[in-house]
Motif scaffolding. Structure first.
Motif, PDB file in Angstrom:
ATOM      1  N   LEU A 175      -0.834  10.730  -5.666  1.00 25.40           N
ATOM      2  CA  LEU A 175      -0.805  10.775  -3.884  1.00 25.40           C
ATOM      3  C   LEU A 175       0.008  11.888  -3.089  1.00 25.40           C
ATOM      4  N   HIS A 176       1.072  11.792  -3.476  1.00 27.46           N
ATOM      5  CA  HIS A 176       1.676  13.190  -2.924  1.00 27.46           C
ATOM      6  C   HIS A 176      -0.044  14.401  -1.999  1.00 27.46           C
ATOM      7  N   LYS A 177      -0.951  14.768  -3.430  1.00 24.30           N
ATOM      8  CA  LYS A 177      -1.842  16.266  -2.386  1.00 24.30           C
ATOM      9  C   LYS A 177      -2.886  15.280  -2.582  1.00 24.30           C
ATOM     10  N   SER A 178      -3.329  13.917  -2.004  1.00 18.29           N
ATOM     11  CA  SER A 178      -4.656  13.619  -1.775  1.00 18.29           C
ATOM     12  C   SER A 178      -4.561  12.758  -1.059  1.00 18.29           C
ATOM     13  N   ASN A 179      -5.892  12.293  -0.351  1.00 17.33           N
ATOM     14  CA  ASN A 179      -5.868  10.268  -0.045  1.00 17.33           C
ATOM     15  C   ASN A 179      -6.524   9.382  -0.370  1.00 17.33           C
ATOM     16  N   TYR A 180      -5.728   9.370  -2.127  1.00 16.05           N
ATOM     17  CA  TYR A 180      -5.889   8.163  -2.598  1.00 16.05           C
ATOM     18  C   TYR A 180      -4.775   7.243  -2.041  1.00 16.05           C
ATOM     19  N   VAL A 181      -5.423   5.799  -2.343  1.00 13.94           N
ATOM     20  CA  VAL A 181      -4.587   4.711  -1.543  1.00 13.94           C
ATOM     21  C   VAL A 181      -3.977   4.259  -3.318  1.00 13.94           C
ATOM     22  N   THR A 182      -2.472   4.035  -3.311  1.00 11.35           N
ATOM     23  CA  THR A 182      -2.246   2.973  -4.185  1.00 11.35           C
ATOM     24  C   THR A 182      -1.659   1.337  -3.841  1.00 11.35           C
ATOM     25  N   VAL A 183      -2.337   0.858  -5.322  1.00  8.04           N
ATOM     26  CA  VAL A 183      -0.902  -0.892  -4.582  1.00  8.04           C
ATOM     27  C   VAL A 183      -0.051  -0.466  -5.652  1.00  8.04           C
ATOM     28  N   LEU A 184       1.917  -0.804  -5.245  1.00  8.17           N
ATOM     29  CA  LEU A 184       2.858  -0.866  -6.211  1.00  8.17           C
ATOM     30  C   LEU A 184       2.891  -1.232  -5.722  1.00  8.17           C
ATOM     31  N   SER A 185       4.832  -1.821  -6.697  1.00  5.39           N
ATOM     32  CA  SER A 185       5.802  -2.283  -6.052  1.00  5.39           C
ATOM     33  C   SER A 185       6.213  -1.470  -4.733  1.00  5.39           C
ATOM     34  N   GLU A 186       6.901  -1.981  -3.775  1.00  5.83           N
ATOM     35  CA  GLU A 186       7.228  -1.058  -2.207  1.00  5.83           C
ATOM     36  C   GLU A 186       8.370  -0.393  -3.164  1.00  5.83           C
TER      37      GLU A 186
ATOM     38  N   GLU B 151     -10.703   5.385  -1.449  1.00  6.04           N
ATOM     39  CA  GLU B 151     -10.729   5.682  -2.284  1.00  6.04           C
ATOM     40  C   GLU B 151      -9.553   5.429  -3.106  1.00  6.04           C
ATOM     41  N   MET B 152      -8.821   4.249  -4.296  1.00  6.16           N
ATOM     42  CA  MET B 152      -8.097   3.904  -5.405  1.00  6.16           C
ATOM     43  C   MET B 152      -8.026   4.669  -6.655  1.00  6.16           C
ATOM     44  N   ILE B 153      -6.570   4.721  -6.400  1.00  3.16           N
ATOM     45  CA  ILE B 153      -6.239   5.249  -7.997  1.00  3.16           C
ATOM     46  C   ILE B 153      -4.734   3.986  -8.075  1.00  3.16           C
ATOM     47  N   LEU B 154      -5.588   3.130  -9.632  1.00  2.00           N
ATOM     48  CA  LEU B 154      -4.704   2.762  -9.780  1.00  2.00           C
ATOM     49  C   LEU B 154      -3.550   1.994 -10.661  1.00  2.00           C
ATOM     50  N   PRO B 155      -2.327   1.504 -11.413  1.00  3.46           N
ATOM     51  CA  PRO B 155      -2.510   1.033 -12.168  1.00  3.46           C
ATOM     52  C   PRO B 155      -2.927   0.779 -13.161  1.00  3.46           C
ATOM     53  N   SER B 156      -2.773   0.762 -14.435  1.00  2.00           N
ATOM     54  CA  SER B 156      -3.527   0.183 -15.493  1.00  2.00           C
ATOM     55  C   SER B 156      -3.604  -1.258 -15.490  1.00  2.00           C
ATOM     56  N   HIS B 157      -4.816  -1.812 -16.659  1.00  2.00           N
ATOM     57  CA  HIS B 157      -4.091  -3.241 -16.612  1.00  2.00           C
ATOM     58  C   HIS B 157      -3.560  -3.411 -17.952  1.00  2.00           C
ATOM     59  N   GLY B 158      -2.843  -4.280 -17.709  1.00  2.00           N
ATOM     60  CA  GLY B 158      -1.724  -4.781 -18.445  1.00  2.00           C
ATOM     61  C   GLY B 158      -0.344  -4.793 -17.829  1.00  2.00           C
ATOM     62  N   LEU B 159      -0.107  -3.458 -17.032  1.00  2.00           N
ATOM     63  CA  LEU B 159       0.683  -2.804 -16.098  1.00  2.00           C
ATOM     64  C   LEU B 159       1.010  -4.479 -14.767  1.00  2.00           C
ATOM     65  N   GLN B 160       2.519  -5.020 -14.987  1.00  2.00           N
ATOM     66  CA  GLN B 160       2.812  -6.107 -14.246  1.00  2.00           C
ATOM     67  C   GLN B 160       2.124  -6.026 -12.522  1.00  2.00           C
TER      68      GLN B 160
ATOM     69  N   ILE C 124       0.993  -1.111  -0.286  1.00  2.00           N
ATOM     70  CA  ILE C 124      -0.135   0.084   0.350  1.00  2.00           C
ATOM     71  C   ILE C 124       1.152   1.261  -0.046  1.00  2.00           C
ATOM     72  N   ILE C 125       0.768   2.192  -0.883  1.00  2.00           N
ATOM     73  CA  ILE C 125       1.443   3.504  -0.789  1.00  2.00           C
ATOM     74  C   ILE C 125       0.161   4.767  -0.666  1.00  2.00           C
ATOM     75  N   VAL C 126       0.647   5.536   0.127  1.00  2.00           N
ATOM     76  CA  VAL C 126      -0.075   6.850   0.500  1.00  2.00           C
ATOM     77  C   VAL C 126       0.718   7.526   1.020  1.00  2.00           C
ATOM     78  N   ARG C 127       0.036   8.693   1.097  1.00  2.00           N
ATOM     79  CA  ARG C 127       1.284   9.974   1.274  1.00  2.00           C
ATOM     80  C   ARG C 127       2.094   9.806   2.698  1.00  2.00           C
ATOM     81  N   GLU C 128       2.433  10.574   3.540  1.00  2.00           N
ATOM     82  CA  GLU C 128       2.171  11.044   4.997  1.00  2.00           C
ATOM     83  C   GLU C 128       1.612  11.969   5.825  1.00  2.00           C
TER      84      GLU C 128
END
Length: 316
Positions: free
Chosen positions: A248-259, A207-216, A184-188
């Motif tokens: 993410l720097h400017k919002s409370n969105y959450v994403t899931v990416l490689s650490e 609310e989530m922002i995710l990488p597009s389909h097709g990205l690993q 999980i990646i979020v802002r401080e």
């Protein structure tokens, strides 16, 4: 090495095949105007030298030297031929030097493929490589993993860097570079920062922002949640990882990416996901049974020793 010479003064003759060794012998005699001195300088017998020059003249069907007991001089044909012979020998020396540089990894082009999640890992190794090998041109190509595997297979890339794909490729050889995981990646300052780990079910509240389909990273995440009865609120998708991180720097969105993606992004935090299936393997991919450049080996050596990998507790 045999070469073919076509010159206006030999227009009446067919193409002439000769060896670079013969040209070297001819030039030395032309410079010293002495067969005995030239043979000593070349560390061969005078009879061998005379035989090679005679063979060259026979192939050209022209005399290159006037010979008598007291003096050796160039014929008109020899004077004309000397200029071309020196040029060919110089070009051969230049090409040999280029091949040596290429073999040592000091020149040429290195084509690297990388998935979007790995961009931050490359920065340090790219700068270190260019410092050590300034004459090697780096061509870095960002694609999704399927596109990279095809390019590696076709020989368009010397190697690719990505997470291990669930798909199998018969002619691709993969080596684990480091262990990694989806996070999980979020802002401080985000509410989730208070948690040491997050369950996938906890993400339903954000609310989530995710990488597009097709990205690993997205493909791996989708494989994990497909069997779960989750109601995730995916508000945005993007195929540009840096765009996601900037949001993410400017919002409370959450994403899931490689650490690893936040190595160059201060102000962002990774939080572990409480799920063993989130583990991933960062891999180097090569075309099997294909010559591997020295520059490839050198880049991988530098990559393996970057602070980026050590800082995120990754290992070879």
């Amino acid at each position: 090495m045999q070469i073919a010479l076509i010159s206006p003064i030999f227009a009446h003759s067919k193409n002439v095949d000769m060896e670079l060794r013969q040209l070297k012998y001819f030039v030395k005699v032309a410079e010293l105007l002495s067969f005995s001195k030239a043979s000593k300088a070349l560390y061969i017998t005078q009879s061998t030298l005379s035989q090679q020059i005679k063979q060259l003249e026979d192939e050209l069907d022209m005399a290159l030297f006037f010979r008598n007991n007291h003096k050796v001089s160039l014929t008109e044909a020899g004077q004309t031929f000397l200029e071309g012979a020196k040029r060919l020998l110089a070009e051969a020396d230049d090409n040999k030097a280029k091949m040596v540089d290429l073999a040592l990894g000091h020149s040429g082009t290195l084509n690297i493929g990388v998935t979007y999640s790995f961009g931050s890992i490359l920065t340090e190794s790219v700068l270190a490589f260019k410092k050590d090998y300034p004459d090697v041109v780096l061509n870095i190509c960002y694609k999704n993993v399927a596109e990279l595997m095809e390019m590696v297979s076709e020989g368009e890339l010397d190697f690719a860097l990505s997470f291990r794909s669930s798909d199998k490729y018969d002619n691709i050889e993969s080596h684990i570079l480091f262990d990694n995981k989806l996070s999980i990646i979020v802002r401080e300052g985000h509410p989730l920062v208070r948690k040491k780990t997050v369950r996938l079910a906890d993400l339903e509240s954000y609310e989530m922002i995710l990488p597009s389909h097709g990205l690993q990273a997205r493909s791996t995440f989708d494989e994990i949640i497909d069997s779960r009865n989750l109601n995730l609120k995916v508000s945005m998708e993007s195929n540009e990882v840096n765009a996601i991180l900037n949001i993410l720097h400017k919002s409370n969105y959450v994403t899931v990416l490689s650490e690893t993606v936040i190595l160059e992004h201060e102000g962002l935090v990774t939080i572990d996901i409480d799920d063993a299936e989130c583990n991933m393997e960062g891999c180097l991919h090569f075309c099997a049974n294909r010559y591997r450049k020295r520059s490839t080996e050198e880049f991988i050596r530098l990559l393996s020793d970057t602070k980026a990998l050590r800082r995120s507790q990754l290992w070879l």
